[in-house]
Design an enzyme around this catalytic site. Structure first.
Site, PDB file in Angstrom:
ATOM      1  N   ASP A  98       0.871  -1.172   0.000  1.00 13.91           N
ATOM      2  CA  ASP A  98       0.000   0.000   0.000  1.00 13.91           C
ATOM      3  C   ASP A  98       0.911   1.226   0.000  1.00 13.91           C
ATOM      4  OD1 ASP A  98      -2.339   1.601   0.374  1.00 13.91           O
ATOM      5  OD2 ASP A  98      -3.245  -0.076   1.459  1.00 13.91           O
ATOM      6  N   ASP A 200      -2.917   4.762  -2.414  1.00 17.56           N
ATOM      7  CA  ASP A 200      -3.953   5.367  -1.584  1.00 17.56           C
ATOM      8  C   ASP A 200      -4.343   6.758  -2.107  1.00 17.56           C
ATOM      9  OD1 ASP A 200      -5.317   5.014   1.099  1.00 17.56           O
ATOM     10  OD2 ASP A 200      -4.339   6.943   1.446  1.00 17.56           O
ATOM     11  N   GLU A 242      -6.182   4.153  -6.100  1.00 16.51           N
ATOM     12  CA  GLU A 242      -7.493   4.392  -5.483  1.00 16.51           C
ATOM     13  C   GLU A 242      -7.938   5.783  -5.941  1.00 16.51           C
ATOM     14  OE1 GLU A 242      -9.690   4.561  -1.128  1.00 16.51           O
ATOM     15  OE2 GLU A 242      -7.755   5.511  -1.423  1.00 16.51           O
ATOM     16  N   HIS A 316     -11.231  -2.633   3.067  1.00 17.20           N
ATOM     17  CA  HIS A 316     -11.221  -2.280   4.497  1.00 17.20           C
ATOM     18  C   HIS A 316     -12.001  -0.998   4.787  1.00 17.20           C
ATOM     19  CE1 HIS A 316      -8.266   0.123   2.554  1.00 17.20           C
ATOM     20  NE2 HIS A 316      -8.139   0.886   3.623  1.00 17.20           N
ATOM     21  N   ASP A 317     -12.469  -0.315   3.746  1.00 17.16           N
ATOM     22  CA  ASP A 317     -13.240   0.915   3.940  1.00 17.16           C
ATOM     23  C   ASP A 317     -14.735   0.706   3.694  1.00 17.16           C
ATOM     24  OD1 ASP A 317     -10.923   2.409   4.387  1.00 17.16           O
ATOM     25  OD2 ASP A 317     -10.692   2.895   2.258  1.00 17.16           O
TER      26      ASP A 317
HETATM   27  C1  NOJ Z   1      -8.056   5.556   1.825  1.00 18.01           C
HETATM   28  C2  NOJ Z   1      -7.809   4.368   2.687  1.00 18.01           C
HETATM   29  O1  NOJ Z   1      -8.287   3.223   2.054  1.00 18.01           O
HETATM   30  C3  NOJ Z   1      -8.453   4.658   4.017  1.00 18.01           C
HETATM   31  O2  NOJ Z   1      -8.499   3.534   4.849  1.00 18.01           O
HETATM   32  C4  NOJ Z   1      -7.704   5.791   4.656  1.00 18.01           C
HETATM   33  O3  NOJ Z   1      -8.357   6.187   5.840  1.00 18.01           O
HETATM   34  C5  NOJ Z   1      -7.623   7.002   3.730  1.00 18.01           C
HETATM   35  N1  NOJ Z   1      -7.338   6.654   2.373  1.00 18.01           N
HETATM   36  C6  NOJ Z   1      -6.537   7.933   4.187  1.00 18.01           C
HETATM   37  O4  NOJ Z   1      -5.282   7.355   3.974  1.00 18.01           O
END
Ligand code: NOJ
Length: 540
Positions: A98, A200, A242, A316-317
């Site tokens: 990541d 990210d 992302e 995970h989000d």
């Molecule tokens: C996206 C990540 O997937 C998330 O978990 C994180 O809180 C934010 N970016 C900030 O890095």
């Protein structure tokens, strides 16, 4: 078109904190991952996307990095990391790191230096602004974690920008030195033999805060092309950005091979379909399956031969997909298998999030004290102060909160689901005695074996990787499409509902490729699809 390994495989995401704890401190770790590599090999995946394992004060569980070239103490050491790389590579599994470079932790040495003094050589690594004329924040940009995106720093009398928590100051990508530091760090990891990067919030790096431009800034693609040239360009790595603001139109900018940027992006359009028109993730709306078809089919069509799609339901989000768009009660197994078949049969690289392969569900809470995630906790207090009803706020957290996906992985029916011998950092879902890996491996009809079969089919059938996509016209709740490749045709039919739905096709069946029921059928004409039924058939 050149074909790449990262188009052929399936990726598995590990959230290390919640995967497997080898030393009893209640927190998952690298040795814990190594212990489970044989399980992942049995599933058949070709790469692991590892959520951040770098040194971090854990304000946002590792997405706030204080040293990019050191491993978080709770997770182990650099030796453990090298062992993980070696052991995974031995099993034909690559490790995707990541890459969190939109921001660092405020405990990173660069920020510690930067905030000391306006003349520090590190000052310009971050984004500073004077207070507005009336003494308040420079402008009204807001953080994704609630409140203003600006934090006043007493020491030097300026504000710094943080699109996430106050402890995640944004890096200044305009500064060439920042970019160089990032590229050097990426090369450090490439030299260790990693398989790629998940980037990210990468569509934020071109931001122009003074003009209130956050995503898709004017220099975003220049930076990515530069990054490609200076780091992974010469290596065949998987790079996935992302990109919360990607559209099927601009996604080609990232993934068209001749532009030399990224392999693919994670787009959010399908994830944003069960919220209200205001775009606020916490304001819920029921999913309209017709819209989902429209969005996904558009991505399939637009990227068709020009770019490459990523395919995902979970990470995970995001909340657990079986609780979100499936039925985690009466039809848990059936709907989880349907969702798996629907996703893996589309064109692109599929991503599985830990626990998805056994149909793990959301974990509702009844009080905010049970939440661990900074995003939910900040939103709770903000909405409470604005006068929202506590019950409604908790309902939003239960539907969308990130802790849902972050509950420890359920390995077996023993205490703490075999995740830890200590006290888990976050409570497990109570249903772990019924939903766990041990049971899944024992049950020949379990969700696990549907995932395993889908991955195996991908290895044996080029049509799954390279075939074109064509949506079939059906009633709203039925999602059906063809894949076509070198004269071969597969028809995918899924019922996205708990009701019986009609389906009919004049195609002649050759054979069933995979299905989630045991029905024997010989015709596709005028059939009644059972709740969440899914099948793929080869047709003449
Ligand atoms: C996206 C990540 O997937 C998330 O978990 C994180 O809180 C934010 N970016 C900030 O890095």
């Amino acid at each position: 078109m050149v074909q790449h390994w990262w188009q052929e495989i399936v990726v598995y995401q590990i959230y290390p904190r919640s995967f497997n704890d080898s030393n009893g401190d209640g927190i998952g770790d690298l040795q814990g991952i190594i212990e489970k590599l044989d399980y992942l090999k049995e599933l058949g995946i070709g790469a692991i996307w590892l959520s951040p394992v770098y040194q971090s004060p854990n304000d946002d569980n590792g997405y706030d990095i204080s040293n990019y070239e050191a491993i978080m103490d709770e997770f182990g050491s650099m030796d453990d990391m090298e062992e993980l790389l070696a052991q995974a590579n031995q099993r034909g599994i690559k490790i995707i790191m990541d890459l969190v470079v939109n921001h660092t932790s405020d405990e990173h040495a660069w920020f510690i230096e930067a905030r000391k003094d306006k003349n520090s050589p590190y000052r310009d690594y971050y984004i500073w602004a004077n207070p507005a004329a009336d003494g308040t924040t420079p402008n009204d940009l807001t953080s994704f974690f609630s409140g203003s995106a600006w934090k006043f720093d007493e020491e030097t009398g300026q504000y710094y920008l943080h699109f996430f928590s106050k402890k995640q100051p944004d890096l200044n990508w305009e500064n060439e030195k920042v970019r160089e530091e990032v590229y050097n760090m990426m090369n450090f990891w490439i030299d260790k033999g990693i398989g790629g990067f998940r980037m990210d919030v990468i569509d934020l790096i071109g931001k122009v805060p003074q003009e209130k431009i956050s995503t898709n800034g004017p220099k975003l693609h220049d930076y990515l092309q530069e990054m490609n040239q200076k780091t992974f360009g010469e290596h065949d790595l998987l790079t996935v950005g992302e990109t919360m603001a990607a559209t099927p139109e601009n996604a080609k900018l990232y993934s068209k091979p001749e532009r030399k940027e990224l392999s693919m992006v994670f787009q959010f359009q399908h994830m944003n379909l069960d919220i209200q028109a205001n775009g606020e993730k916490w304001d819920l709306a029921p999913l309209d399956v017709a819209k989902l078809k429209e969005v996904l089919a558009k991505w399939q069509k637009e990227l068709g031969d020009e770019g490459w799609n990523s395919l995902y339901w979970n990470n995970h989000d995001q909340p657990r997909i079986v609780s979100r768009w499936g039925d985690d009660d009466q039809y848990r197994v059936q709907s989880a298998k349907m969702l798996a078949i629907l996703l893996h049969m589309m064109k692109g690289t599929p991503y599985i999030y830990q626990g998805e392969e056994i149909g793990m569900t959301n974990t509702p809470i009844s009080d905010i004290s049970e939440a661990a995630d900074i995003e939910s906790i900040n939103m709770y207090h903000e909405r409470l102060a604005k006068g929202y009803d506590k019950k409604d706020i908790l309902a939003s957290i239960n539907a969308k909160g990130r802790d849902n996906a972050r509950r420890p992985m359920a390995w077996d029916s023993s205490t703490n689901a075999g995740f830890t011998s200590g006290k888990p950092w976050l409570a497990l879902n109570d249903n772990y005695k019924d939903i766990n890996v041990e049971l899944a491996l024992k049950g020949p009809n379990s969700i696990f074996y549907t995932y395993q079969k889908l991955i195996q089919l991908r290895k044996e059938n080029p049509i799954m990787i390279w075939g074109s996509f064509q949506l079939v016209d059906t009633v709203d709740e039925v999602f059906s499409y063809y894949r076509k490749y070198k004269g071969q045709r597969w028809l995918v039919v899924t019922n996205f509902s708990s009701e019986v739905q009609p389906f009919s096709s004049e195609d002649e069946m050759k054979k069933v490729i995979i299905q989630n029921t045991v029905d024997e059928f010989t015709t596709l004409e005028n059939i009644n699809l059972q709740p969440w039924q899914a099948f793929v058939v080869e047709v003449e």
